[in-house]
Design a protein around this motif. Sequence first.
Motif, PDB file in Angstrom:
ATOM      1  N   UNK A   1     -43.645 -82.020  25.322  1.00  0.00           N
ATOM      2  CA  UNK A   1     -43.218 -82.001  24.158  1.00  0.00           C
ATOM      3  C   UNK A   1     -44.112 -81.851  23.028  1.00  0.00           C
ATOM      4  N   UNK A   2     -43.595 -81.588  21.857  1.00  0.00           N
ATOM      5  CA  UNK A   2     -44.505 -81.279  20.731  1.00  0.00           C
ATOM      6  C   UNK A   2     -44.417 -82.229  19.837  1.00  0.00           C
ATOM      7  N   UNK A   3     -45.840 -82.341  19.009  1.00  0.00           N
ATOM      8  CA  UNK A   3     -46.167 -83.313  17.983  1.00  0.00           C
ATOM      9  C   UNK A   3     -46.570 -82.236  16.948  1.00  0.00           C
ATOM     10  N   UNK A   4     -45.953 -82.618  15.571  1.00  0.00           N
ATOM     11  CA  UNK A   4     -46.467 -81.808  14.436  1.00  0.00           C
ATOM     12  C   UNK A   4     -46.477 -82.830  13.316  1.00  0.00           C
ATOM     13  N   UNK A   5     -47.618 -82.799  12.532  1.00  0.00           N
ATOM     14  CA  UNK A   5     -47.817 -83.550  11.536  1.00  0.00           C
ATOM     15  C   UNK A   5     -48.465 -83.025  10.300  1.00  0.00           C
ATOM     16  N   UNK A   6     -48.400 -83.344   9.270  1.00  0.00           N
ATOM     17  CA  UNK A   6     -48.954 -82.589   7.899  1.00  0.00           C
ATOM     18  C   UNK A   6     -49.633 -83.851   7.164  1.00  0.00           C
ATOM     19  N   UNK A   7     -50.536 -83.277   6.408  1.00  0.00           N
ATOM     20  CA  UNK A   7     -51.506 -84.098   5.435  1.00  0.00           C
ATOM     21  C   UNK A   7     -52.086 -83.060   4.426  1.00  0.00           C
ATOM     22  N   UNK A   8     -52.460 -83.778   3.348  1.00  0.00           N
ATOM     23  CA  UNK A   8     -53.110 -82.885   2.267  1.00  0.00           C
ATOM     24  C   UNK A   8     -54.565 -82.413   2.947  1.00  0.00           C
ATOM     25  N   UNK A   9     -54.788 -81.292   2.401  1.00  0.00           N
ATOM     26  CA  UNK A   9     -56.203 -80.417   2.587  1.00  0.00           C
ATOM     27  C   UNK A   9     -57.212 -81.312   2.006  1.00  0.00           C
ATOM     28  N   UNK A  10     -58.552 -80.689   2.053  1.00  0.00           N
ATOM     29  CA  UNK A  10     -59.437 -81.439   1.118  1.00  0.00           C
ATOM     30  C   UNK A  10     -59.300 -81.105  -0.351  1.00  0.00           C
ATOM     31  N   UNK A  11     -59.750 -82.025  -1.104  1.00  0.00           N
ATOM     32  CA  UNK A  11     -59.293 -81.787  -2.439  1.00  0.00           C
ATOM     33  C   UNK A  11     -59.710 -80.614  -3.283  1.00  0.00           C
ATOM     34  N   UNK A  12     -60.874 -79.812  -2.793  1.00  0.00           N
ATOM     35  CA  UNK A  12     -61.250 -78.608  -3.436  1.00  0.00           C
ATOM     36  C   UNK A  12     -60.055 -77.637  -3.176  1.00  0.00           C
ATOM     37  N   UNK A  13     -59.100 -77.756  -2.209  1.00  0.00           N
ATOM     38  CA  UNK A  13     -58.194 -77.000  -2.218  1.00  0.00           C
ATOM     39  C   UNK A  13     -56.667 -77.503  -2.459  1.00  0.00           C
ATOM     40  N   UNK A  14     -56.681 -78.626  -2.117  1.00  0.00           N
ATOM     41  CA  UNK A  14     -55.227 -79.584  -2.454  1.00  0.00           C
ATOM     42  C   UNK A  14     -55.502 -79.933  -3.871  1.00  0.00           C
TER      43      UNK A  14
END
Length: 280
Positions: free
Chosen positions: A139-152
């Motif tokens: 089975x698959x796991x997928x998670x999102x987070x903010x990128x580093x502050x220089x890019x986010x």
Amino acid sequence: MIDPGADAFDQFEIDGWRRIASDYRRELGPLTKRASSATVDAAQVAAGHLLLDVGTGPGYVAAEAILRGVDVVATDIAESMVDLARRAAPTAIVEVADARHLPYTAGRFDAVTAGFVLLHTAMPERMVAEAARVLKPGGRFAASVYDAPARARFVGLFGDALAGLPVVSPAMPPGPGLFDLASRERLESLLGAAGFEGVDVTTLGLLHQVQSPKALYDSFVLGTVRAAALLAAQSADQREPILAALGTQLEPYRSGDHYEVPVSFLLVTGRAPLDDRSSS
């Protein structure tokens, strides 16, 4: 055994999200919702699959999956978020549950998603281990987070605005930084430690429209937990320079009468290992 310090930080976050669910949906929801389609893509689910969406918030990922014919169970520890998710994804089973201690049997789900929840806990390892436990082999796991502050930049410029200003520290338990997971290496290590295979990290870049410095300031006051606590700890005289500094930080992104601010998300995926029966 849970570290008492980590538990105190998590409880601070949980209490905050319970208070601001509707404000978050209005202020920052339009931004984080834009990662929903990519998250469902990464989970590789289709009609007939059973998806668990942990930390569902207003239900964006759950609603996207339902549009594709996927059967969805969604959870959040904040009751007010569960209420919002039930409206967004009325055919899903939406329940109050703690992503650190999921109330489901091992191997139940074809996929697990976690949209912007791992960065709001001092125990991401526990959340990822629980996701691995409830996944079927392969089975698959997928998670999102903010990128580093220089890019986010939408969130990063808040920290830049505060740099050099005299600010009062809020009364809150110590915990991880918002960007502690904002690197390929950290995310690969996190999933690898839980036994996931084929771990991959991709970047999702977009532009987010901001109407004014005051609108940006209000989005942090109303739609966040940690930044809101910091701003609440400042006096009125201290808040004015913060607002002015946000205006300065926004200026390079002016586009006519508004601002187009770059935002970057990281999307990490992994596959639960096949057991002996599945690989034979």
